[in-house]
Design an enzyme around this catalytic site. Structure first.
Site, PDB file in Angstrom:
ATOM      1  N   LEU A   1       0.855  -1.178   0.000  1.00  0.00           N
ATOM      2  CA  LEU A   1       0.000   0.000   0.000  1.00  0.00           C
ATOM      3  C   LEU A   1       0.894   1.232   0.000  1.00  0.00           C
ATOM      4  O   LEU A   1       2.013   1.194   0.525  1.00  0.00           O
ATOM      5  CB  LEU A   1      -0.898   0.032   1.250  1.00  0.00           C
ATOM      6  CG  LEU A   1      -1.979  -1.045   1.391  1.00  0.00           C
ATOM      7  CD1 LEU A   1      -2.661  -0.915   2.750  1.00  0.00           C
ATOM      8  CD2 LEU A   1      -2.987  -0.948   0.267  1.00  0.00           C
ATOM      9  N   ASP A   2       0.401   2.337  -0.556  1.00  0.00           N
ATOM     10  CA  ASP A   2       1.139   3.593  -0.506  1.00  0.00           C
ATOM     11  C   ASP A   2       1.355   4.021   0.945  1.00  0.00           C
ATOM     12  O   ASP A   2       0.592   3.651   1.839  1.00  0.00           O
ATOM     13  CB  ASP A   2       0.380   4.700  -1.243  1.00  0.00           C
ATOM     14  CG  ASP A   2       0.311   4.483  -2.746  1.00  0.00           C
ATOM     15  OD1 ASP A   2       1.111   3.675  -3.257  1.00  0.00           O
ATOM     16  OD2 ASP A   2      -0.535   5.119  -3.394  1.00  0.00           O
ATOM     17  N   GLU A   3       2.356   4.854   1.153  1.00  0.00           N
ATOM     18  CA  GLU A   3       2.726   5.305   2.498  1.00  0.00           C
ATOM     19  C   GLU A   3       1.535   5.873   3.278  1.00  0.00           C
ATOM     20  O   GLU A   3       1.355   5.582   4.455  1.00  0.00           O
ATOM     21  CB  GLU A   3       3.828   6.358   2.405  1.00  0.00           C
ATOM     22  CG  GLU A   3       4.274   6.913   3.752  1.00  0.00           C
ATOM     23  CD  GLU A   3       5.365   7.962   3.631  1.00  0.00           C
ATOM     24  OE1 GLU A   3       5.784   8.501   4.667  1.00  0.00           O
ATOM     25  OE2 GLU A   3       5.789   8.239   2.486  1.00  0.00           O
TER      26      GLU A   3
END
Length: 297
Positions: free
Chosen positions: A132-134
């Site tokens: 997942l993105d940050e």
């Protein structure tokens, strides 16, 4: 049944009644038909980690492994589901799944998973199946042994791992916007961004509108593919950038992109049961819904 480092299997037929090479060959064929990856069978066999007697087949599927990351605790990352084969962790906002480089001192979900393994006396390598993105919250799936990793990686390649997301986006989403099928590639003008591009990789996002007003909409999104920034790029290109997604031109009324992984569904690598793991909407997005006057669902 697991017994320490070994998985013990008792076949319900006369498979083990043969003798010598005939029994060995029959067992290898049976394991392959039982969906044990061929390469894994070969590696286990070459290391003497397949044992056969007149009642059981034993595979050394759970050897002790180095974590691969320094254990570091974090109170906002939580276990959503766990057994001998898989771990599903909630990833909080502001945390990467793994370090960008070895010298990066920032705590990541990989460090938190290593800490969980250490605290529960498990000797498992930290191996994520997807990312997942940050600043996106939600569940991240981990394989706890080589067998599970092989099976789950195949599910990723065949696109059978289902991921559903909740997003709060700008503007009123039309009832006709139900799917976006647009390839995504790198943005040559900005190394962090992606963009819709005819020369990019196939990317398909399904959209279900949950609530819509002139100011903002609440949508559920299902990924058919898993490209970098896929939801963010597709929704921005459709004129509905995620609130808080400054990278793609979103408003700054939220400190991050308003995106959360709501649900993860996969086939269990050993039992083949369909597993669905839910991750409740985080408090910051609930507060944003209230601020925008969007009903909670």
């Amino acid at each position: 049944m697991r017994e320490g480092e070994w998985l013990q299997i008792t076949p319900d037929n006369d498979l083990l009644q043969a003798e010598g090479n005939a029994r060995h060959k029959a067992v290898m064929q049976w394991l392959e038909q039982a969906s044990v990856p061929v390469k894994l069978i070969g590696r286990l066999h070459s290391k003497g980690e397949v044992k056969i007697d007149i009642e059981h087949i034993r595979l050394r599927l759970f050897p002790p492994m180095d974590y691969g990351f320094d254990p570091r605790p974090h109170d906002r990352a939580q276990v959503l589901y766990e057994d001998d084969y898989v771990l599903v962790m909630h990833k909080p906002a502001g945390m990467n799944v793994h370090p960008s480089e070895a010298s990066d001192p920032t705590i990541t979900l990989a460090h938190v998973v290593a800490d969980h393994y250490q605290q529960t006396d498990q000797k498992c390598a930290v191996r994520h199946v997807h990312r997942l993105d940050e600043d996106t919250t939600g569940p991240v799936l981990y394989a706890k042994n080589e067998f599970a990793l092989s099976k789950l990686d195949e599910q990723m390649r065949s696109k059978t791992i289902d991921r559903k997301y909740i997003a709060i986006v700008q503007g009123k989403v039309s009832d006709t916007l139900t799917v976006i099928d647009q390839p995504i590639g790198k943005d040559r003008h900005h190394k962090q961004r992606r963009r819709v591009s005819p020369t990019g990789q196939e990317a398909i996002t399904h959209i279900e509108k949950l609530y819509s007003s002139a100011r903002a909409s609440l949508v559920r999104l299902t990924l058919e593919t898993g490209r970098t920034h896929q939801i963010r790029v597709h929704m921005s290109d459709a004129g509905h950038t995620l609130i808080g997604d400054v990278l793609y031109g979103g408003s700054q009324e939220f400190y991050r992109q308003a995106l959360h992984g709501e649900q993860l569904t996969f086939e269990h690598p050993f039992t083949e049961e369909i597993m669905t793991v839910h991750d409740p909407l985080p408090e910051d997005m609930i507060e944003l819904l209230d601020q925008l006057g969007i009903p909670r669902f």
